[in-house]
Design a protein around this motif. Structure first.
Motif, short mmCIF file in Angstrom:
data_model
loop_
_atom_site.label_atom_id
_atom_site.label_comp_id
_atom_site.label_asym_id
_atom_site.label_seq_id
_atom_site.Cartn_x
_atom_site.Cartn_y
_atom_site.Cartn_z
N TRP A 1 70.64 28.16 66.77
CA TRP A 1 72.05 29.09 66.09
C TRP A 1 73.38 29.68 67.14
CZ3 TRP A 1 75.78 32.85 68.22
CH2 TRP A 1 76.91 33.38 67.12
N TRP A 2 72.37 29.47 68.93
CA TRP A 2 73.50 28.85 69.63
C TRP A 2 74.15 27.42 70.24
CZ3 TRP A 2 76.47 33.42 72.35
CH2 TRP A 2 75.79 34.17 72.02
N VAL B 1 76.06 36.38 61.04
CA VAL B 1 75.76 35.40 61.51
C VAL B 1 74.94 35.08 60.66
CG1 VAL B 1 73.98 35.59 63.52
CG2 VAL B 1 75.48 36.86 63.48
N GLU C 1 88.74 24.87 67.73
CA GLU C 1 88.50 26.40 68.50
C GLU C 1 89.62 26.96 68.28
OE1 GLU C 1 85.05 24.12 67.75
OE2 GLU C 1 86.41 23.39 68.32
N CYS D 1 82.77 31.98 73.90
CA CYS D 1 82.31 30.58 73.24
C CYS D 1 83.27 29.37 73.61
CB CYS D 1 82.39 30.54 71.73
SG CYS D 1 84.48 30.39 71.52
N CYS E 1 82.29 30.52 68.30
CA CYS E 1 83.55 30.50 67.67
C CYS E 1 84.09 31.02 66.99
CB CYS E 1 84.38 29.20 68.45
SG CYS E 1 84.48 29.24 70.04
N ASP E 2 83.14 30.50 65.89
CA ASP E 2 83.98 30.92 64.00
C ASP E 2 83.28 31.76 64.19
OD1 ASP E 2 84.52 30.04 61.45
OD2 ASP E 2 82.79 30.38 61.13
N ALA E 3 82.54 32.49 64.71
CA ALA E 3 81.59 33.80 64.11
C ALA E 3 82.94 35.44 65.28
CB ALA E 3 80.52 33.79 64.53
N GLY F 1 74.67 25.46 67.63
CA GLY F 1 75.50 24.74 67.48
C GLY F 1 76.74 25.07 67.36
N SER F 2 77.84 24.58 66.04
CA SER F 2 78.90 25.23 66.87
C SER F 2 79.95 26.32 65.30
CB SER F 2 80.07 23.84 66.27
OG SER F 2 79.69 23.79 64.42
N ARG F 3 79.22 26.75 65.56
CA ARG F 3 79.08 28.65 65.01
C ARG F 3 79.43 29.94 65.64
NH1 ARG F 3 73.51 28.39 62.08
NH2 ARG F 3 73.17 27.94 63.68
N ARG G 1 86.06 34.97 63.15
CA ARG G 1 85.67 35.71 61.69
C ARG G 1 85.54 37.15 62.40
NH1 ARG G 1 82.22 34.87 58.28
NH2 ARG G 1 80.15 33.62 59.71
#
Length: 400
Positions: A139-140, A87, A176, A170, A146-148, A142-144, A151
């Motif tokens: 943070w929520w 995160v 994505e 997500c 699915c990426d998080a 944004g587009s992060r 990963r």
């Protein structure tokens, strides 16, 4: 008959599975999926404690993909392995993930928290912030997300996870979706069971990732009345099995008891713990076979399957019985299906509050009473042979 030698651990377990099957057969047909959730929680814990006579999850590592686990967490007999933070926000609370870990592995600080799979090792993977953390809203938004999650799935697979408990969902477009499928392919290649919520996400008819990807065990969340909790669970064929999301005791960061949490995290933990018990006893089963064992053994709804609760309420004890029967069978070609039309909202965390210790003790007492009745039957047989919204009634980050 075995004479002159102690029975092997495997022999004792196989006998235990046979007895478990007899016990539940004698108890009659499974209760309907709309049974009272309080009673359902007690029954599930009783079944889990009986399943623990066979296995407590030894040899299995469960990756908890959530908001992080407090490094001072002490489960019953498993270990808390070093994990990672994907995160990047400062000053993490690690609340949701710590509550999940204490429910999954129990707590040495509370005799009322025996743990659903107390011998598992826990691998913490922080893939989301808790509500109220500095920068969490951005943070929520944004587009992060699915990426998080993708990963995190890859990290857990690369670091020895046998089961991955994903507590968030997500949505996304082709990129994505492809990113998530690639991560899950990697997990599948390492024989990792992935459990994730069928949680409402997005602003339209978006399938929740990773649960909507074939091969993932999608989990539905049940409300207090035992029906689908629409705030936390979408109506679609993504759901394989369901579990209660009712208020559940937990130990928070710093070893502070007196928390309850509800919604997606406890429901997913019930299912992931069952997967861990099955994987501990039958380590060579594929993820698809683990999913199959849980589906055929669930407390089924009247028509066998529906888009509200899937194949029914997860059944830890009978999942072990079913896994034994399919141990040598080939895995099915596919797992849960494609989502039907549904309305989705933003992925969230849990509702959680500090609670009166009497609540914890009361739940423990109910568990012991119900478990005692089922264990007595076994003895006789052996003798004869998250949306992120803060509801005013429970501000989940506040103490009472």
């Amino acid at each position: 008959m075995l004479t002159g030698h102690r029975m092997s651990r495997r022999s004792r377990r196989l006998i235990g599975l046979a007895l478990a099957s007899l016990v539940l057969a004698a108890a009659g047909a499974p209760r309907p999926a709309h049974a009272d959730t309080d009673d359902l929680q007690v029954r599930l814990m009783a079944e889990t404690l009986l399943a623990q006579d066979i296995t407590k999850g030894h040899g299995v590592t469960v990756a908890v993909l959530s908001t992080g686990v407090d490094p001072h967490t002490r489960t019953r007999s498993g270990t808390l392995r070093p994990g990672t933070d994907l995160v990047g926000l400062p000053h993490p609370k690690r609340l949701e993930g710590t509550l999940i870990a204490s429910f999954l592995g129990g707590s040495r600080l509370s005799s009322d928290l025996p743990g659903l799979a107390p011998a598992v090792d826990i691998l913490p993977v922080r893939v989301a912030p808790d509500d109220g953390e500095h920068g969490a809203d951005d943070w929520w938004g944004g587009s992060r997300v699915c990426d998080a999650l993708a990963r995190g799935i890859r990290y857990a697979a690369d670091h020895g996870a046998d089961v991955e408990l994903v507590s968030a969902a997500c949505w996304g477009y082709d990129y994505e979706q492809k990113q998530m499928e690639t991560a899950l392919d990697q997990a599948r290649s390492r024989n990792v069971v992935v459990v994730a919520p069928n949680e409402p996400v997005g602003d339209g008819d978006w399938p929740p990732l990773p649960a909507a990807v074939p091969g993932v065990i999608g989990v539905g969340t049940l409300a207090k009345d035992g029906t689908r909790w629409s705030k936390f669970s979408a109506k679609s064929s993504v759901t394989l099995v369901s579990a209660p999301g009712a208020r559940t005791p937990g130990v928070g960061p710093g070893g502070r008891p007196g928390w309850t949490f509800w919604g997606v995290p406890p429901a997913v933990t019930w299912v992931a713990a069952t997967a861990a018990l099955v994987r501990s006893e039958f380590p060579h089963l594929s993820p698809a076979q683990v999913a199959q064992a849980m589906a055929v053994s669930a407390h089924h709804p009247k028509n066998g399957y529906n888009a509200d609760i899937g194949f029914g309420v997860v059944n830890p004890l009978q999942a072990l019985v079913a896994a034994k029967k399919i141990e040598a069978r080939p895995a099915p070609l596919t797992a849960p299906g494609v989502p039907d039309s549904a309305h989705f909202g933003r992925p969230g965390t849990i509702g959680a509050v500090r609670h009166d210790p009497a609540l914890l003790a009361g739940l423990g007492g109910l568990i012991l009473v119900s478990a005692g009745a089922l264990v007595a039957t076994v003895v006789r047989l052996r003798g004869g042979r998250r949306t992120g919204e803060a509801a005013a009634s429970y501000p989940w980050t506040s103490a009472t």
